[in-house]
Design a protein around this motif. Structure first.
Motif, mmCIF file in Angstrom:
data_model
loop_
_atom_site.group_PDB
_atom_site.id
_atom_site.type_symbol
_atom_site.label_atom_id
_atom_site.label_comp_id
_atom_site.label_asym_id
_atom_site.label_seq_id
_atom_site.Cartn_x
_atom_site.Cartn_y
_atom_site.Cartn_z
ATOM 1 N N GLY A 185 42.680 100.890 -29.409
ATOM 2 C CA GLY A 185 42.391 100.462 -28.043
ATOM 3 C C GLY A 185 43.293 99.334 -27.581
ATOM 4 O O GLY A 185 44.226 98.927 -28.290
ATOM 5 N N SER A 186 43.001 98.833 -26.390
ATOM 6 C CA SER A 186 43.833 97.802 -25.764
ATOM 7 C C SER A 186 42.979 96.666 -25.228
ATOM 8 O O SER A 186 41.808 96.861 -24.872
ATOM 9 N N LEU A 187 43.578 95.487 -25.193
ATOM 10 C CA LEU A 187 42.986 94.317 -24.555
ATOM 11 C C LEU A 187 44.104 93.528 -23.889
ATOM 12 O O LEU A 187 45.264 93.583 -24.334
ATOM 13 N N ARG A 188 43.742 92.767 -22.869
ATOM 14 C CA ARG A 188 44.710 91.894 -22.207
ATOM 15 C C ARG A 188 44.153 90.479 -22.185
ATOM 16 O O ARG A 188 43.105 90.234 -21.575
ATOM 17 N N LEU A 189 44.848 89.584 -22.843
ATOM 18 C CA LEU A 189 44.451 88.183 -22.870
ATOM 19 C C LEU A 189 45.170 87.421 -21.769
ATOM 20 O O LEU A 189 46.328 87.721 -21.454
ATOM 21 N N SER A 190 44.489 86.439 -21.220
ATOM 22 C CA SER A 190 45.068 85.578 -20.194
ATOM 23 C C SER A 190 44.915 84.122 -20.613
ATOM 24 O O SER A 190 43.958 83.767 -21.310
ATOM 25 N N CYS A 191 45.850 83.305 -20.170
ATOM 26 C CA CYS A 191 45.777 81.869 -20.436
ATOM 27 C C CYS A 191 46.292 81.135 -19.215
ATOM 28 O O CYS A 191 47.420 81.363 -18.783
ATOM 29 N N ALA A 192 45.466 80.252 -18.682
ATOM 30 C CA ALA A 192 45.849 79.460 -17.517
ATOM 31 C C ALA A 192 45.939 77.991 -17.915
ATOM 32 O O ALA A 192 45.033 77.458 -18.552
ATOM 33 N N ALA A 193 47.041 77.371 -17.530
ATOM 34 C CA ALA A 193 47.260 75.954 -17.819
ATOM 35 C C ALA A 193 47.010 75.136 -16.568
ATOM 36 O O ALA A 193 47.485 75.486 -15.484
ATOM 37 N N SER A 194 46.288 74.053 -16.733
ATOM 38 C CA SER A 194 46.063 73.159 -15.600
ATOM 39 C C SER A 194 46.473 71.745 -15.977
ATOM 40 O O SER A 194 46.526 71.391 -17.151
ATOM 41 N N ARG A 195 46.792 70.968 -14.959
ATOM 42 C CA ARG A 195 47.212 69.581 -15.139
ATOM 43 C C ARG A 195 48.461 69.490 -16.012
ATOM 44 O O ARG A 195 48.653 68.508 -16.739
ATOM 45 N N LEU A 196 49.317 70.497 -15.938
ATOM 46 C CA LEU A 196 50.559 70.500 -16.698
ATOM 47 C C LEU A 196 51.661 70.975 -15.772
ATOM 48 O O LEU A 196 51.700 72.138 -15.401
ATOM 49 N N THR A 197 52.553 70.070 -15.392
ATOM 50 C CA THR A 197 53.586 70.393 -14.424
ATOM 51 C C THR A 197 54.832 70.865 -15.150
ATOM 52 O O THR A 197 55.730 70.090 -15.448
ATOM 53 N N PHE A 198 54.894 72.157 -15.428
ATOM 54 C CA PHE A 198 56.032 72.720 -16.133
ATOM 55 C C PHE A 198 57.325 72.550 -15.349
ATOM 56 O O PHE A 198 58.390 72.413 -15.938
ATOM 57 N N SER A 199 57.251 72.576 -14.034
ATOM 58 C CA SER A 199 58.456 72.599 -13.223
ATOM 59 C C SER A 199 59.298 71.345 -13.407
ATOM 60 O O SER A 199 60.482 71.350 -13.111
#
Length: 126
Positions: free
Chosen positions: A16-30
């Motif tokens: 089978g398949s799964l899709r993981l997500s990860c959201a970063a906050s308070r981190l200014t990558f730019s």
């Protein structure tokens, strides 16, 4: 305080398949010319293992050999998020999956990632 939040784990049958997500906050990558995010995993009784990584600003991706061709890491810079599409899952993929972020170039080494999420459980039944 930097926060990484994973989602998308669960129980799935082998193949089978799964899709993981990860959201970063308070981190200014730019602000940083090099940066990226990665997925690691840890199975019961085993050490943490690198799975995949993606650079924020280039096409550079890294994969664990055993997941190449089955897993795909992608990113959405506007959302400060990464994803891990996992196909043809195997029982040996069972682990807690962790998202990590770095402000330097991506690496397979966990020590290069100062920011970590709490993890999401992935269980693959045979």
């Amino acid at each position: 305080q930097v926060q990484l939040v994973e989602s998308g784990g669960g129980l799935v049958q082998a193949g089978g398949s799964l899709r993981l997500s990860c959201a970063a906050s308070r981190l200014t990558f730019s602000t940083y010319s090099t940066s990226g995010m990665a997925w690691f995993r840890q199975a019961p009784g085993k050490e943490r293992e690198f799975v995949a990584a993606i650079s924020r600003s280039t096409d550079n991706t890294l994969y664990l050999d055993s997941v190449k061709g089955r897993f795909t890491i992608s990113r959405d810079n506007a959302k400060n998020s990464i994803y891990l599409q996992m196909n043809n899952l195997k029982p040996e993929d069972t682990a807690v999956y962790y998202c990590a972020a770095t402000l330097v170039e991506v690496s397979r080494y966990g020590s290069r990632y100062p920011y970590w999420g709490q993890g999401t459980q992935v269980t693959v039944s045979s």
